[in-house]
Design a protein around this motif. Structure first.
Motif, PDB file in Angstrom:
ATOM      1  N   UNK A   1       1.013  -1.345   0.181  1.00 61.49           N
ATOM      2  CA  UNK A   1      -0.103   0.160   0.064  1.00 61.49           C
ATOM      3  C   UNK A   1       0.766   1.171   0.080  1.00 61.49           C
ATOM      4  N   UNK A   2       1.971   1.292   0.669  1.00 61.90           N
ATOM      5  CA  UNK A   2       2.734   2.500   0.796  1.00 61.90           C
ATOM      6  C   UNK A   2       3.881   2.439   0.021  1.00 61.90           C
ATOM      7  N   UNK A   3       4.272   1.241  -0.865  1.00 67.93           N
ATOM      8  CA  UNK A   3       5.357   1.264  -1.781  1.00 67.93           C
ATOM      9  C   UNK A   3       5.865   2.361  -2.574  1.00 67.93           C
ATOM     10  N   UNK A   4       5.030   3.013  -2.948  1.00 71.06           N
ATOM     11  CA  UNK A   4       5.381   4.357  -3.890  1.00 71.06           C
ATOM     12  C   UNK A   4       6.107   5.355  -3.089  1.00 71.06           C
ATOM     13  N   UNK A   5       5.767   5.802  -1.891  1.00 72.01           N
ATOM     14  CA  UNK A   5       6.085   6.713  -1.129  1.00 72.01           C
ATOM     15  C   UNK A   5       7.447   6.336  -0.430  1.00 72.01           C
ATOM     16  N   UNK A   6       7.493   4.940   0.014  1.00 73.32           N
ATOM     17  CA  UNK A   6       8.717   4.391   0.828  1.00 73.32           C
ATOM     18  C   UNK A   6       9.800   4.335  -0.538  1.00 73.32           C
ATOM     19  N   UNK A   7       9.510   3.976  -1.797  1.00 73.32           N
ATOM     20  CA  UNK A   7      10.405   3.649  -2.755  1.00 73.32           C
ATOM     21  C   UNK A   7      11.046   5.057  -2.797  1.00 73.32           C
ATOM     22  N   UNK A   8      10.381   6.208  -3.054  1.00 73.36           N
ATOM     23  CA  UNK A   8      11.105   7.321  -3.183  1.00 73.36           C
ATOM     24  C   UNK A   8      11.877   7.942  -1.799  1.00 73.36           C
ATOM     25  N   UNK A   9      11.467   7.550  -0.821  1.00 72.21           N
ATOM     26  CA  UNK A   9      12.142   7.889   0.503  1.00 72.21           C
ATOM     27  C   UNK A   9      13.130   6.845   0.418  1.00 72.21           C
ATOM     28  N   UNK A  10      13.224   5.726   0.091  1.00 78.20           N
ATOM     29  CA  UNK A  10      14.361   4.939   0.247  1.00 78.20           C
ATOM     30  C   UNK A  10      15.380   5.350  -1.030  1.00 78.20           C
ATOM     31  N   UNK A  11      15.132   5.617  -1.857  1.00 73.89           N
ATOM     32  CA  UNK A  11      16.034   6.170  -2.976  1.00 73.89           C
ATOM     33  C   UNK A  11      16.854   7.370  -2.352  1.00 73.89           C
ATOM     34  N   UNK A  12      15.969   8.335  -1.904  1.00 74.49           N
ATOM     35  CA  UNK A  12      16.842   9.454  -1.254  1.00 74.49           C
ATOM     36  C   UNK A  12      17.501   9.499  -0.158  1.00 74.49           C
ATOM     37  N   UNK A  13      17.117   8.257   0.767  1.00 64.91           N
ATOM     38  CA  UNK A  13      18.113   7.978   1.738  1.00 64.91           C
ATOM     39  C   UNK A  13      19.319   7.381   1.573  1.00 64.91           C
ATOM     40  N   UNK A  14      19.406   6.480   0.188  1.00 63.07           N
ATOM     41  CA  UNK A  14      20.479   5.722  -0.155  1.00 63.07           C
ATOM     42  C   UNK A  14      21.270   6.644  -0.947  1.00 63.07           C
ATOM     43  N   UNK A  15      20.827   7.691  -1.384  1.00 60.06           N
ATOM     44  CA  UNK A  15      21.733   8.611  -2.053  1.00 60.06           C
ATOM     45  C   UNK A  15      22.366   9.339  -1.039  1.00 60.06           C
ATOM     46  N   UNK A  16      21.918   9.825   0.236  1.00 59.70           N
ATOM     47  CA  UNK A  16      22.471  10.442   1.126  1.00 59.70           C
ATOM     48  C   UNK A  16      23.594   9.554   1.756  1.00 59.70           C
TER      49      UNK A  16
END
Length: 221
Positions: free
Chosen positions: A120-135
């Motif tokens: 259900x929350x995959x879209x929001x979590x994917x964006x947040x995950x990519x941002x976090x990994x980039x940091x």
């Protein structure tokens, strides 16, 4: 932000969904996709050889079998082979697998950078995950962060080595002999017994065969 991303996902709708999310949500335009692990690996290797490497791999764990024979049949195979060539590539697993123990094992064994559970929350979590990994963050999913630590097994290098030897059919005595030959300590049979006893308890295994089957299912071997 990442400028070149490789997406490995066998369902075309999911593949296109991932691409749309990271294009619209993060502004990343140079995205390559593949429905097969072998094809993803070839695209990765070609880019690496041309000195235009991918910065991020987003991959599923399981890939549906069809008429096309594959050397790499899972996301785990893909990650391991890519990391042999480019150890520092960032990796996010995007999968339906939600068991905290298995997810935790992927972080331990494969040193992945992030994990997102499809849902259900995959879209929001994917964006947040990519941002976090980039940091430079290691991004754990809620399935792990909200799970009781009592339900998550942590293995050290000796545990992994022991499990690998057991999966090859070696007996305790044979493992002891091998450890002594390689000058690895501790190497007593009593140490092996203690380690095995703890592993049986941790994984609720009835015997060695059952233990090996469980850890293989978790993706440890």
């Amino acid at each position: 932000m990442f400028t070149k991303v490789l997406v490995a996902e066998d369902y075309e709708i999911a593949n296109q969904g991932i691409i749309k999310v990271i294009q619209e949500g993060l502004g990343i335009q140079n995205i390559h996709e593949s429905k097969y692990c072998d094809d993803a690996y070839l695209k990765f290797r070609k880019a690496f050889q041309e000195n235009e490497p991918f910065e991020l791999l987003i991959t599923d764990l399981s890939f549906k079998e069809d008429h096309k024979v594959q050397i790499r049949t899972s996301g785990i195979d893909l990650i391991q082979d890519i990391r042999k060539i480019q150890p520092n590539i960032n990796v996010i697993v995007y999968s339906q697998e939600s068991r905290p123990d298995k997810i935790n094992m992927l972080f331990q064994k494969l040193d992945i950078n992030g994990y997102v559970c499809k849902g259900q929350n995959a879209v929001r979590e994917l964006v947040s995950c990519v941002q976090g990994v980039f940091r430079g963050d290691t991004v754990l999913p809620p399935e792990v962060t909200e799970a009781s630590t009592d339900n998550i097994v942590n293995l050290d290098d000796f545990d992994i080595m022991l499990l690998e030897e057991l999966s090859q059919g070696l007996t305790k005595k044979e493992i002891v002999q091998k450890l002594k030959k390689l000058k690895i300590t501790p190497n007593s049979e009593s140490t092996i017994d203690k380690k095995l006893s703890k592993l049986f308890d941790d994984f609720k295994a009835k015997n060695t065969t059952h233990l090996v089957a469980i850890v293989k299912d978790l993706g440890l071997l």
